[in-house]
Design a protein around this motif. Structure first.
Motif, PDB file in Angstrom:
ATOM      1  N   SER A 202       0.580  -1.013   6.862  1.00  0.00           N
ATOM      2  CA  SER A 202       1.162  -2.009   5.959  1.00  0.00           C
ATOM      3  C   SER A 202       0.288  -3.258   5.905  1.00  0.00           C
ATOM      4  O   SER A 202       0.058  -3.837   4.834  1.00  0.00           O
ATOM      5  CB  SER A 202       2.576  -2.368   6.418  1.00  0.00           C
ATOM      6  N   SER A 203      -0.205  -3.667   7.065  1.00  0.00           N
ATOM      7  CA  SER A 203      -1.076  -4.842   7.124  1.00  0.00           C
ATOM      8  C   SER A 203      -2.394  -4.583   6.411  1.00  0.00           C
ATOM      9  O   SER A 203      -2.879  -5.418   5.639  1.00  0.00           O
ATOM     10  CB  SER A 203      -1.330  -5.224   8.580  1.00  0.00           C
ATOM     11  N   MET A 204      -2.988  -3.426   6.656  1.00  0.00           N
ATOM     12  CA  MET A 204      -4.259  -3.092   6.017  1.00  0.00           C
ATOM     13  C   MET A 204      -4.125  -3.029   4.503  1.00  0.00           C
ATOM     14  O   MET A 204      -5.052  -3.380   3.765  1.00  0.00           O
ATOM     15  CB  MET A 204      -4.785  -1.756   6.553  1.00  0.00           C
TER      16      MET A 204
ATOM     17  N   THR B 117      -7.028  -6.066   0.597  1.00  0.00           N
ATOM     18  CA  THR B 117      -7.464  -5.188  -0.483  1.00  0.00           C
ATOM     19  C   THR B 117      -8.973  -5.008  -0.573  1.00  0.00           C
ATOM     20  O   THR B 117      -9.453  -4.205  -1.370  1.00  0.00           O
ATOM     21  CB  THR B 117      -6.946  -5.731  -1.832  1.00  0.00           C
ATOM     22  N   THR B 118      -9.732  -5.742   0.228  1.00  0.00           N
ATOM     23  CA  THR B 118     -11.192  -5.592   0.217  1.00  0.00           C
ATOM     24  C   THR B 118     -11.670  -4.427   1.081  1.00  0.00           C
ATOM     25  O   THR B 118     -12.855  -4.076   1.047  1.00  0.00           O
ATOM     26  CB  THR B 118     -11.870  -6.881   0.718  1.00  0.00           C
ATOM     27  N   LEU B 119     -10.767  -3.810   1.857  1.00  0.00           N
ATOM     28  CA  LEU B 119     -11.160  -2.736   2.786  1.00  0.00           C
ATOM     29  C   LEU B 119     -11.778  -1.553   2.039  1.00  0.00           C
ATOM     30  O   LEU B 119     -11.270  -1.111   1.010  1.00  0.00           O
ATOM     31  CB  LEU B 119      -9.957  -2.263   3.593  1.00  0.00           C
TER      32      LEU B 119
ATOM     33  N   GLU C  97      -2.993   3.420  -1.672  1.00  0.00           N
ATOM     34  CA  GLU C  97      -2.597   2.931  -2.992  1.00  0.00           C
ATOM     35  C   GLU C  97      -3.084   1.504  -3.249  1.00  0.00           C
ATOM     36  O   GLU C  97      -3.559   1.185  -4.346  1.00  0.00           O
ATOM     37  CB  GLU C  97      -1.072   2.989  -3.127  1.00  0.00           C
ATOM     38  N   LYS C  98      -2.979   0.642  -2.258  1.00  0.00           N
ATOM     39  CA  LYS C  98      -3.289  -0.774  -2.451  1.00  0.00           C
ATOM     40  C   LYS C  98      -4.784  -1.081  -2.334  1.00  0.00           C
ATOM     41  O   LYS C  98      -5.300  -1.960  -3.025  1.00  0.00           O
ATOM     42  CB  LYS C  98      -2.515  -1.620  -1.436  1.00  0.00           C
TER      43      LYS C  98
ATOM     44  N   LYS D 278      -2.939  14.644   0.420  1.00  0.00           N
ATOM     45  CA  LYS D 278      -2.117  14.545  -0.786  1.00  0.00           C
ATOM     46  C   LYS D 278      -1.990  13.093  -1.237  1.00  0.00           C
ATOM     47  O   LYS D 278      -2.085  12.784  -2.427  1.00  0.00           O
ATOM     48  CB  LYS D 278      -0.730  15.130  -0.517  1.00  0.00           C
ATOM     49  N   ALA D 279      -1.801  12.201  -0.276  1.00  0.00           N
ATOM     50  CA  ALA D 279      -1.636  10.781  -0.606  1.00  0.00           C
ATOM     51  C   ALA D 279      -2.907  10.177  -1.169  1.00  0.00           C
ATOM     52  O   ALA D 279      -2.853   9.236  -1.973  1.00  0.00           O
ATOM     53  CB  ALA D 279      -1.200  10.008   0.636  1.00  0.00           C
ATOM     54  N   SER D 280      -4.072  10.704  -0.756  1.00  0.00           N
ATOM     55  CA  SER D 280      -5.346  10.114  -1.176  1.00  0.00           C
ATOM     56  C   SER D 280      -5.976  10.843  -2.352  1.00  0.00           C
ATOM     57  O   SER D 280      -7.072  10.489  -2.779  1.00  0.00           O
ATOM     58  CB  SER D 280      -6.330  10.128  -0.003  1.00  0.00           C
ATOM     59  N   ARG D 281      -5.285  11.848  -2.892  1.00  0.00           N
ATOM     60  CA  ARG D 281      -5.890  12.694  -3.915  1.00  0.00           C
ATOM     61  C   ARG D 281      -6.307  11.907  -5.156  1.00  0.00           C
ATOM     62  O   ARG D 281      -7.380  12.086  -5.704  1.00  0.00           O
ATOM     63  CB  ARG D 281      -4.913  13.807  -4.298  1.00  0.00           C
TER      64      ARG D 281
END
Length: 567
Positions: free
Chosen positions: A475-477, A481-483, A505-506, A533-536
């Motif tokens: 959640s913190s990461m 958003t620059t990561l 997503e973020k 699946k989440a990163s597809r």
């Protein structure tokens, strides 16, 4: 001024100085830019490595199709989902390609023959020296098996192999494959691999102008004499100038010509802190990991330009060690600095009337303004704590050097103050890379999670801790958003890594997510499916690796990002 109001000639000059990601964004946003790129063929180089574009699907984008016909250089190093089929499909359009880097992908030396057939203009290749299960080496068929490689490599100028020391330094296989090649540059990068072939017959000699062997982070340097390794067992020592640098031991073995190099071209700090040994043969005992370089005397001019260029090449391999208690400014011509912080002596008691009242020891402030006052920017700093600081360490927002930090490594036995990471992320406006290895004194992940959203610049983070609260950390990461590149290692047994969807997503620039855990194989498979699946939609390179050891070896190109070779 509106960019689109500029004439084509000016726009072409601007485009020629932009990186690949910026070119892609302009190509996507403006029809005129697309037409300029298509018409004038100004894009000759494309670097997709270690960026948000480090995805196999980039090779099928309209942007790549528009630039591919005139590309001369292509770097896809580290693209985890790139395979032979996808690369061959893209290579058919690369009619002018000379230089290709496919290291740390699924492309291996076994695929190079097929690749060269569709793209015969390649003369400079960097590739994994490993083999699929179909590649069978038999002693009595060695020549027949390697003949296609010999015919191919005789057309190459520069070759870079990445593999294990078993395949590359204890067998003749690379030498046999390169038997007919007359190379300008040959490089071996030694990393850990699984397959090791038995010793093969033959006494083939490599032909090169320059030969470099670089041992990657934590790769075991084979002990014993260099003379026992291939190809040094057959090379004629008097024909080459040789330089061997041991990264950890600060020793240097060299032929006499390099005496002037260390005294005249290196900075005084390195000259004073390295021990030079003059060598007269390859009978040198190797202990520490090293960088080994040879130059063919008949093909190399050892002039001022040669030594100046050599120092520029070697400087990143040597960090500057400094005494934190000294106010003497560090040598400004280094890129990387290492120190062991020390506790500043403070009075821990005060006198009130006739009684003594004990007070807690104040935090130890890590203030290096005087040390870095001559460095105007780009400070890369590694702090190695040895457990000698009893109080908690902290940072002061008034410290000017924090604004110059671009890289920071925190390792060792130490306690961080409550606001340490708050100040770090709030004041280090240019910090792009952070490595934190927690210790038995205290856990860091919770403190990092609380303050990470304050960072406006962080791209790469490598966190080693125990008992990580993954939902809170993700959640913190997601708020940073620059990561772009995340590596997390939990040193305790865990079966609940949780879904990282919110992070994927973020963080729209995220291209690599690597999780190293102590867990069961079934838990790994379960969560890998969830993560994939989440990163597809974002095509993020996701890896969940099981570790039975306290720490995990991080292979290039990520060792280079986190400067692990120097720590």
């Amino acid at each position: 001024m509106n960019l689109m109001n500029l004439p084509d000639e000016i726009l072409m000059i601007i485009l020629s100085h932009l990186d690949t990601k910026s070119l892609y964004n302009l190509h996507t946003a403006f029809d005129r830019i697309r037409n300029i790129i298509r018409t004038y063929n100004i894009i000759k180089s494309c670097n997709l490595s270690l960026s948000v574009m480090a995805k196999a699907r980039t090779l099928t984008s309209s942007f790549f199709l528009d630039i591919s016909r005139n590309l001369k250089e292509l770097n896809v190093c580290g693209i985890g989902d790139l395979n032979k089929t996808g690369l061959l499909r893209a290579a058919k359009k690369l009619q002018c390609l000379n230089t290709l880097d496919v290291t740390y992908t699924n492309i291996t030396i076994s695929d190079l023959i097929a690749l060269y057939k569709v793209c015969p203009t390649i003369t400079d290749i960097s590739i994994n020296f490993s083999f699929d299960t179909k590649f069978d080496i038999v002693r009595n068929t060695l020549e027949a098996t390697t003949y296609p490689y010999q015919e191919m490599f005789k057309n190459f100028l520069n070759v870079h192999f990445v593999g294990n020391h078993g395949n590359m330094l204890f067998t003749q296989l690379p030498c046999v494959m390169l038997k007919k090649a007359k190379l300008k540059k040959l490089q071996y990068t030694i990393i850990e691999c699984l397959e090791v072939y038995n010793s093969l017959p033959g006494r083939d000699i490599l032909h090169f102008d320059n030969f470099t062997i670089l041992f990657s982070h934590e790769t075991c340097m084979p002990n014993g004499s260099l003379k026992k390794l291939v190809p040094f067992d057959v090379l004629d020592f008097p024909s080459y100038e040789t330089l061997i640098l041991t990264v950890e031991g600060k020793h240097c073995y060299a032929t006499p010509i390099f005496e002037v190099f260390f005294s005249k071209y290196c900075n005084s700090h390195l000259h004073e802190n390295i021990e030079l040994h003059i060598m007269n043969s390859f009978e040198v005992d190797m202990v520490d990991n090293a960088c080994i370089m040879l130059w063919n005397k008949s093909a190399t001019k050892f002039d001022d330009k040669f030594f100046s260029d050599l120092w520029c090449k070697l400087k990143p391999l040597f960090p500057c060690f400094f005494d934190p208690s000294s106010n003497t400014p560090v040598a400004s011509d280094y890129d990387f600095y290492i120190t062991i912080p020390r506790e500043i002596e403070q009075k821990t008691e005060t006198r009130v009337g006739f009684k003594r009242k004990r007070i807690a020891a104040p935090n130890c402030v890590l203030n290096y303004d005087s040390v870095f006052k001559e460095k105007s920017q780009n400070i890369q700093l590694a702090l190695s704590f040895h457990g000698k600081i009893k109080s908690a360490v902290t940072l002061s927002p008034s410290c000017n050097y924090l604004k110059k930090l671009t890289y920071l490594s925190l390792r060792g036995q130490v306690r961080y103050s409550v606001d340490f990471f708050n100040v770090l992320f709030r004041c280090c406006n240019n910090l792009t890379t952070l490595l934190v290895k927690s210790n038995s004194f205290s856990s860091c992940s919770a403190a990092i999670a609380r303050s990470l959203p304050l960072s406006q610049s962080l791209k790469n983070i490598h966190l080693i801790d125990k008992g990580i609260d993954f939902p809170t950390l993700y959640s913190s990461m997601s708020q940073c958003t620059t990561l772009e590149n995340v590596h997390i290692l939990d040193t305790t047994y865990s079966t609940n890594f949780t879904d990282a969807s919110v992070l994927f997503e973020k963080c729209v620039n995220l291209y690599s997510f690597n999780l190293y855990v102590h867990s069961s194989l079934s838990a790994k498979r379960k969560f890998l499916q969830i993560f994939k699946k989440a990163s597809r939609n974002q095509s993020i390179n996701v890896n969940i690796l099981l570790s039975n050891h306290k720490y995990v070896i991080l292979f290039p190109p990520y060792t280079d990002v986190f400067r692990l070779n120097l720590l």
